[in-house]
Design an enzyme around this catalytic site. Structure first.
Site, PDB file in Angstrom:
ATOM      1  N   GLU A 216       0.894  -1.171   0.000  1.00 43.21           N
ATOM      2  CA  GLU A 216       0.000   0.000   0.000  1.00 43.21           C
ATOM      3  C   GLU A 216       0.925   1.213   0.000  1.00 43.21           C
ATOM      4  O   GLU A 216       1.465   1.593   1.034  1.00 43.21           O
ATOM      5  CB  GLU A 216      -0.885  -0.010   1.260  1.00 43.21           C
ATOM      6  N   CYS A 250      -1.929   9.635   2.434  1.00 43.00           N
ATOM      7  CA  CYS A 250      -1.486   9.013   1.180  1.00 43.00           C
ATOM      8  C   CYS A 250      -2.404   9.357   0.016  1.00 43.00           C
ATOM      9  O   CYS A 250      -1.958   9.436  -1.122  1.00 43.00           O
ATOM     10  CB  CYS A 250      -1.412   7.501   1.349  1.00 43.00           C
TER      11      CYS A 250
HETATM   12  P1  NAD Z   1       8.217   4.721   4.880  1.00 42.88           P
HETATM   13  O1  NAD Z   1       8.188   3.894   3.637  1.00 42.88           O
HETATM   14  O2  NAD Z   1       9.382   5.593   5.110  1.00 42.88           O
HETATM   15  O3  NAD Z   1       8.095   3.792   6.173  1.00 42.88           O
HETATM   16  C1  NAD Z   1       7.087   2.820   6.307  1.00 42.88           C
HETATM   17  C2  NAD Z   1       7.580   1.721   7.235  1.00 42.88           C
HETATM   18  O4  NAD Z   1       8.719   1.107   6.661  1.00 42.88           O
HETATM   19  C3  NAD Z   1       7.976   2.183   8.632  1.00 42.88           C
HETATM   20  O5  NAD Z   1       7.493   1.247   9.570  1.00 42.88           O
HETATM   21  C4  NAD Z   1       9.494   2.186   8.574  1.00 42.88           C
HETATM   22  O6  NAD Z   1      10.092   1.898   9.818  1.00 42.88           O
HETATM   23  C5  NAD Z   1       9.794   1.075   7.579  1.00 42.88           C
HETATM   24  N1  NAD Z   1      11.050   1.317   6.850  1.00 42.88           N
HETATM   25  C6  NAD Z   1      11.621   2.499   6.566  1.00 42.88           C
HETATM   26  N2  NAD Z   1      12.750   2.313   5.850  1.00 42.88           N
HETATM   27  C7  NAD Z   1      12.886   0.982   5.686  1.00 42.88           C
HETATM   28  C8  NAD Z   1      13.856   0.168   5.033  1.00 42.88           C
HETATM   29  N3  NAD Z   1      14.890   0.697   4.397  1.00 42.88           N
HETATM   30  N4  NAD Z   1      13.688  -1.177   5.058  1.00 42.88           N
HETATM   31  C9  NAD Z   1      12.615  -1.724   5.667  1.00 42.88           C
HETATM   32  N5  NAD Z   1      11.674  -0.986   6.317  1.00 42.88           N
HETATM   33  C10 NAD Z   1      11.800   0.339   6.327  1.00 42.88           C
HETATM   34  O7  NAD Z   1       6.857   5.558   4.842  1.00 42.88           O
HETATM   35  P2  NAD Z   1       6.376   6.658   5.852  1.00 42.88           P
HETATM   36  O8  NAD Z   1       7.219   7.859   5.700  1.00 42.88           O
HETATM   37  O9  NAD Z   1       6.192   6.086   7.212  1.00 42.88           O
HETATM   38  O10 NAD Z   1       4.904   6.946   5.267  1.00 42.88           O
HETATM   39  C11 NAD Z   1       4.687   7.799   4.208  1.00 42.88           C
HETATM   40  C12 NAD Z   1       4.484   7.064   2.912  1.00 42.88           C
HETATM   41  O11 NAD Z   1       3.507   6.061   3.060  1.00 42.88           O
HETATM   42  C13 NAD Z   1       3.955   7.976   1.818  1.00 42.88           C
HETATM   43  O12 NAD Z   1       4.552   7.630   0.589  1.00 42.88           O
HETATM   44  C14 NAD Z   1       2.471   7.645   1.796  1.00 42.88           C
HETATM   45  O13 NAD Z   1       1.830   7.972   0.585  1.00 42.88           O
HETATM   46  C15 NAD Z   1       2.491   6.198   2.068  1.00 42.88           C
HETATM   47  N6  NAD Z   1       1.224   5.748   2.610  1.00 42.88           N
HETATM   48  C16 NAD Z   1       0.447   4.893   1.888  1.00 42.88           C
HETATM   49  C17 NAD Z   1      -0.775   4.499   2.395  1.00 42.88           C
HETATM   50  C18 NAD Z   1      -1.670   3.576   1.651  1.00 42.88           C
HETATM   51  O14 NAD Z   1      -2.604   3.057   2.258  1.00 42.88           O
HETATM   52  N7  NAD Z   1      -1.453   3.308   0.375  1.00 42.88           N
HETATM   53  C19 NAD Z   1      -1.184   4.954   3.639  1.00 42.88           C
HETATM   54  C20 NAD Z   1      -0.360   5.804   4.335  1.00 42.88           C
HETATM   55  C21 NAD Z   1       0.848   6.189   3.826  1.00 42.88           C
END
Ligand code: NAD
Length: 468
Positions: A216, A250
């Site tokens: 997602e 998002c």
């Molecule tokens: P992110 O991808 O930075 O982090 C998400 C999760 O991944 C966190 O738990 C983080 O600890 C983990 N993570 C971070 N780096 C990682 C790595 N290198 N390896 C493995 N895990 C890692 O996202 P964010 O900043 O927390 O959220 C914002 C993003 O999420 C935006 O792009 C937003 O559009 C998207 N989003 C999508 C939805 C949806 O339902 N489609 C909902 C909310 C947010």
């Protein structure tokens, strides 16, 4: 004695893995409903703590916490509990001519041990919402909430520990290192919500074990205000969709195309609606959430500075103070600016006037497929044409964001904005394996088995005529 994180992760996984077979046999409808009821009771009991945690993490207003964090989880539990019996039933499939004499069905089975990794922007909802579907489908789960909202993550760990035994659901807190350690394990399914960049890392790690994935993700969701739009209504929905959670949504409108004939009227309506929502001093408004941390406030500041240095104009807002940022409208944003390339994920809305909708469609299609696309116009044919000519995870016509809330609609992206779907039965199926089962009752097919005598050849010829 505290257990080292790698040991804790390994033992949490081993515990759940050891229980897979027992859960397959014993985690039926009654037990699953009881698990969901336990989560509901715990969430209801601890609502004040949830509100306090989100206020501590990024100053999220209480009403927004109730509407966008707590209610969606309770609604997912309610909808799932009401329909689970029907969803769990096997689907029978009628025989074809070639399979006459057999009975076929699709059995909706648990995948096994699932990993749920969630982001910070709706930290409560996006961790526990998928957990509802995961448990309803008969799986166990390890949850890894975001390190960027530490108060909420710790609270989620405590709520999950109160509601479930660790062999059913448990939380591993931590940042990238914890995620990386978890992703090295052979989960049966990984449900990741976050950025496209990390989504790629997750999918790569999953490939090693051929774990199935749901991603997602996010992206730049465009919004179109057509020449026939109800401007006041459009302004209302854009204000809500873009500035709730301070734009850290998002499916928030990322940028907006407005037909040149209604540009002035729309901008006036939008500015008036923003002022109504957040007053003369939005930085002090209790109705506006903050930016999650200094890192993201700095990132948004840099996007604004880069845009203005390169000729973009701020036409409303633009004020910042630490992690507070006013709703901001910009014009003259061009493709060479960072703000036009990166998902904004904050309360800044570039507004682009257009004259020909085909140019807008071409621009949308020239970029990665967005998670959401919004169209405002009274002319339904106008909206239908844009829908037919483009691709996105979901669409809102004359509204924003609300399609997320309907449990009957699949919620998810397409390619760069995601793979797979959440919510309701779609979420249940995401966490299920549809197992094909065919049972022989009185199949006559063995008549065609070798040796291929003249009689068999004659029968095969007849079958070819019938089926070919
Ligand atoms: P992110 O991808 O930075 O982090 C998400 C999760 O991944 C966190 O738990 C983080 O600890 C983990 N993570 C971070 N780096 C990682 C790595 N290198 N390896 C493995 N895990 C890692 O996202 P964010 O900043 O927390 O959220 C914002 C993003 O999420 C935006 O792009 C937003 O559009 C998207 N989003 C999508 C939805 C949806 O339902 N489609 C909902 C909310 C947010």
């Amino acid at each position: 004695m505290t257990i080292a994180q790698p040991d804790r992760i390994a033992s949490a996984f081993a515990l759940q893995k050891a229980g897979v077979e027992r859960r397959r046999l014993e985690f039926g409808l009654k037990e699953r409903l009881a698990a969901l009821a336990s989560l509901r009771a715990t969430v209801q009991k601890r609502q004040d703590e949830i509100v306090a945690a989100l206020a501590a993490d990024f100053g999220k207003p209480e009403t927004e916490v109730i509407l966008t964090e707590i209610l969606p989880v309770l609604q997912e539990i309610r909808h799932t509990s009401a329909h689970l019996k029907g969803w769990m039933k096997s689907r029978s499939v009628s025989p074809t001519l070639a399979t006459l004499g057999t009975a076929s069905r699709i059995r909706r089975e648990p995948r096994g041990v699932c990993l749920i990794i969630s982001p910070w922007n709706y930290p409560f909802n996006l961790a526990l919402g998928p957990l509802v579907s995961c448990l309803a489908a008969g799986n166990s789960a390890i949850l890894k909430p975001s390190e960027m909202t530490p108060a909420t993550s710790t609270l989620i760990a405590s709520i999950v520990a109160e509601a479930f035994p660790p062999e059913l659901a448990t939380v591993v807190e931590g940042a990238k290192e914890a995620s990386t350690a978890l992703l090295a394990l052979p989960f049966d399914h990984i449900f990741f919500t976050g950025s496209p960049a990390v989504g790629r890392i997750v999918m790569e790690a999953a490939a090693k074990h051929l774990s199935s994935v749901t991603l997602e993700l996010g992206g730049k969701s465009p919004t179109i205000v057509g020449p026939g739009a109800d401007l006041k209504r459009a302004a209302e929905w854009v204000t809500f969709g873009k500035f709730a959670n301070a734009g850290q949504t998002c499916i928030a409108p990322d940028h907006l195309f407005v037909h040149e004939s209604v540009r002035d009227g729309f901008l006036a309506a939008l500015r008036a609606r923003i002022a109504k929502a957040y007053g003369d001093d939005p930085l002090a408004s209790p109705h506006l959430a903050g930016i999650v941390n200094d890192h993201h406030a700095g990132r948004l500041g840099r996007l604004l500075d880069d845009a203005t240095a390169n000729g973009a104009r701020i036409i409303d807002g633009g004020h910042r103070n630490g992690t507070r940022m006013a709703p901001t409208l910009m014009e003259a944003v061009t493709p060479d600016m960072e703000i036009d390339r990166e998902e904004i994920f904050g309360p800044v809305l570039p507004v682009i006037a257009y004259s020909d909708i085909d140019d807008v469609i071409a621009r949308i299609n020239g970029r990665p497929k967005p998670l959401a696309l919004y169209v405002f116009d009274r002319d339904r044919a106008f909206a239908e044409r844009i829908i037919a000519a483009t691709s996105s995870g979901g669409v809102g016509v004359n509204l924003t964001v609300m399609h997320y809330t309907h449990p009957g609609l699949p919620f998810g992206g397409v390619n760069n904005s995601g793979i797979g779907a959440a919510h309701g039965e779609h979420g249940f199926l995401t966490f299920s394996h549809e197992r094909a089962i065919m049972e022989n009752r009185f199949s006559s097919l063995p008549m065609l088995f070798p040796p291929y005598t003249a009689g068999v050849k004659r029968l095969a010829g007849m079958a070819k005529k019938l089926l070919g």
